[in-house]
Design a protein around this motif. Structure first.
Motif, PDB file in Angstrom:
ATOM      1  N   SER A  16       0.840  -1.210   0.000  1.00 51.12           N
ATOM      2  CA  SER A  16       0.000   0.000   0.000  1.00 51.12           C
ATOM      3  C   SER A  16       0.866   1.248   0.000  1.00 51.12           C
ATOM      4  CB  SER A  16      -0.934  -0.002   1.215  1.00 51.12           C
ATOM      5  OG  SER A  16      -1.791  -1.121   1.149  1.00 51.12           O
ATOM      6  N   THR A  17       1.925   1.240   0.807  1.00 46.76           N
ATOM      7  CA  THR A  17       2.838   2.388   0.859  1.00 46.76           C
ATOM      8  C   THR A  17       3.470   2.608  -0.515  1.00 46.76           C
ATOM      9  OG1 THR A  17       3.350   1.630   3.103  1.00 46.76           O
ATOM     10  CG2 THR A  17       4.768   3.339   2.186  1.00 46.76           C
ATOM     11  N   LYS A  20       0.844   3.695  -3.494  1.00 46.62           N
ATOM     12  CA  LYS A  20       0.425   5.107  -3.556  1.00 46.62           C
ATOM     13  C   LYS A  20       1.515   5.944  -4.208  1.00 46.62           C
ATOM     14  CE  LYS A  20      -2.698   4.967   0.423  1.00 46.62           C
ATOM     15  NZ  LYS A  20      -2.349   3.683   1.027  1.00 46.62           N
ATOM     16  N   SER A  21       2.752   5.715  -3.797  1.00 44.21           N
ATOM     17  CA  SER A  21       3.868   6.497  -4.316  1.00 44.21           C
ATOM     18  C   SER A  21       4.110   6.195  -5.803  1.00 44.21           C
ATOM     19  CB  SER A  21       5.094   6.151  -3.465  1.00 44.21           C
ATOM     20  OG  SER A  21       6.172   6.886  -3.843  1.00 44.21           O
ATOM     21  N   GLU A  24       1.472   7.856  -7.936  1.00 42.21           N
ATOM     22  CA  GLU A  24       1.760   9.293  -8.055  1.00 42.21           C
ATOM     23  C   GLU A  24       2.828   9.524  -9.127  1.00 42.21           C
ATOM     24  OE1 GLU A  24       3.085  11.755  -4.547  1.00 42.21           O
ATOM     25  OE2 GLU A  24       1.132  10.984  -3.881  1.00 42.21           O
ATOM     26  N   ASP A  29      -4.079   6.025 -11.245  1.00 46.54           N
ATOM     27  CA  ASP A  29      -4.924   5.897 -10.053  1.00 46.54           C
ATOM     28  C   ASP A  29      -4.359   4.764  -9.208  1.00 46.54           C
ATOM     29  OD1 ASP A  29      -6.748   7.851 -10.852  1.00 46.54           O
ATOM     30  OD2 ASP A  29      -7.899   6.397 -12.038  1.00 46.54           O
ATOM     31  N   CYS A  30      -4.756   4.745  -7.951  1.00 53.23           N
ATOM     32  CA  CYS A  30      -4.358   3.627  -7.085  1.00 53.23           C
ATOM     33  C   CYS A  30      -5.604   3.070  -6.414  1.00 53.23           C
ATOM     34  CB  CYS A  30      -3.362   4.117  -6.029  1.00 53.23           C
ATOM     35  SG  CYS A  30      -2.732   2.776  -4.998  1.00 53.23           S
ATOM     36  N   GLU A  32      -6.847   0.381  -3.572  1.00 55.71           N
ATOM     37  CA  GLU A  32      -6.449  -0.514  -2.479  1.00 55.71           C
ATOM     38  C   GLU A  32      -7.548  -1.565  -2.317  1.00 55.71           C
ATOM     39  OE1 GLU A  32      -6.174   1.322   1.378  1.00 55.71           O
ATOM     40  OE2 GLU A  32      -4.683  -0.139   2.032  1.00 55.71           O
ATOM     41  N   ASP A  76      -3.433  -2.370  -5.710  1.00 58.01           N
ATOM     42  CA  ASP A  76      -2.742  -2.770  -4.481  1.00 58.01           C
ATOM     43  C   ASP A  76      -3.548  -3.910  -3.865  1.00 58.01           C
ATOM     44  OD1 ASP A  76      -1.846  -2.903  -1.822  1.00 58.01           O
ATOM     45  OD2 ASP A  76      -2.813  -1.008  -1.276  1.00 58.01           O
TER      46      ASP A  76
END
Ligand code: ATP
Ligand code: SKM
Ligand code: MG
Length: 168
Positions: A16-17, A20-21, A24, A29-30, A32, A76
């Motif tokens: 997840s960490t 997101k990065s 970006e 898009d992300c 979860e 994710d």
């Protein structure tokens, strides 16, 4: 490169960490999957953490299969997504799959630091047994394996994935 990325890997490895990065950086898009599962479980009137492992995996499969039309998205996934054949078939069709891999020692440390969160399939097995079983599945389904054990910094991991995608 396929039009999406799917991060797979052990609970707590940093999907997840990193996701997101990475999203970006790529302008994607992300999504979860764990959050989508919580919403879907609420719609069905159940608490996902009270489901049996089989029902949890079925819910995860349904949620991932609902992403068939995703585009330019980092997906994710939950750590147990590899137990759903339907989910993995879909992901292999719509995404480049990236196995975020770390050493058993580091994952175990993070697992303990987080207070041993909910993990599918642990049952009577040890963490080590589960790790070895999962590692085989993650490797089997991965288009790309990114091992973060020697360079755990987030920026390095993201760059390594971007570089690997360029070569895939
Ligand atoms: N590269 C890293 N080095 C050290 N700690 C990290 C790293 N990546 C993530 N973490 C920390 O580890 C914990 C778990 O990270 P994260 O939630 O991203 O993992 P996850 O793979 O999404 O886990 P889950 O499968 O449970 O959703 C968080 O507290 C996060 O801050
Ligand atoms: O690896 C696992 O078994 C899990 C990981 C989390 O992402 C959650 O999806 C759930 O707690 C199960
Ligand atoms: Mg996560």
């Amino acid at each position: 490169m396929r039009k999406n990325l799917a991060l797979i890997g052990m609970a707590g490895v940093g999907k997840s960490t990193t996701g997101k990065s990475l999203a970006e950086q790529l302008g994607y898009d992300c999504i979860e999957c764990d959050s989508l599962m919580t919403i879907e479980a609420q719609k069905r009137g159940v608490n996902k953490f009270l489901l049996s492992d089989a029902d949890f995996i079925a819910l995860e499969g349904d949620v991932i299969c609902s992403l068939a039309n995703a585009e330019r998205t980092v997906i994710d996934t939950g750590g147990s997504a590899v137990y759903s054949a339907d989910a993995m078939r879909l992901l292999k069709t719509i995404a480049t799959t990236v196995y975020l891999k770390d050493s058993i020692e580091d994952i175990k440390q993070r697992f303990i630091a987080r207070g041993q969160p909910h993990v599918v399939g642990i049952g009577a097995r040890t963490f080590e047994e589960l790790f070895l079983e999962r590692n085989c599945l993650y490797e089997q389904y991965a288009d790309i394996v990114v091992d973060i054990s020697t360079h755990p910094a987030l920026a390095h991991t993201v760059q390594e994935i971007v570089d690997a995608l360029g070569q895939n």
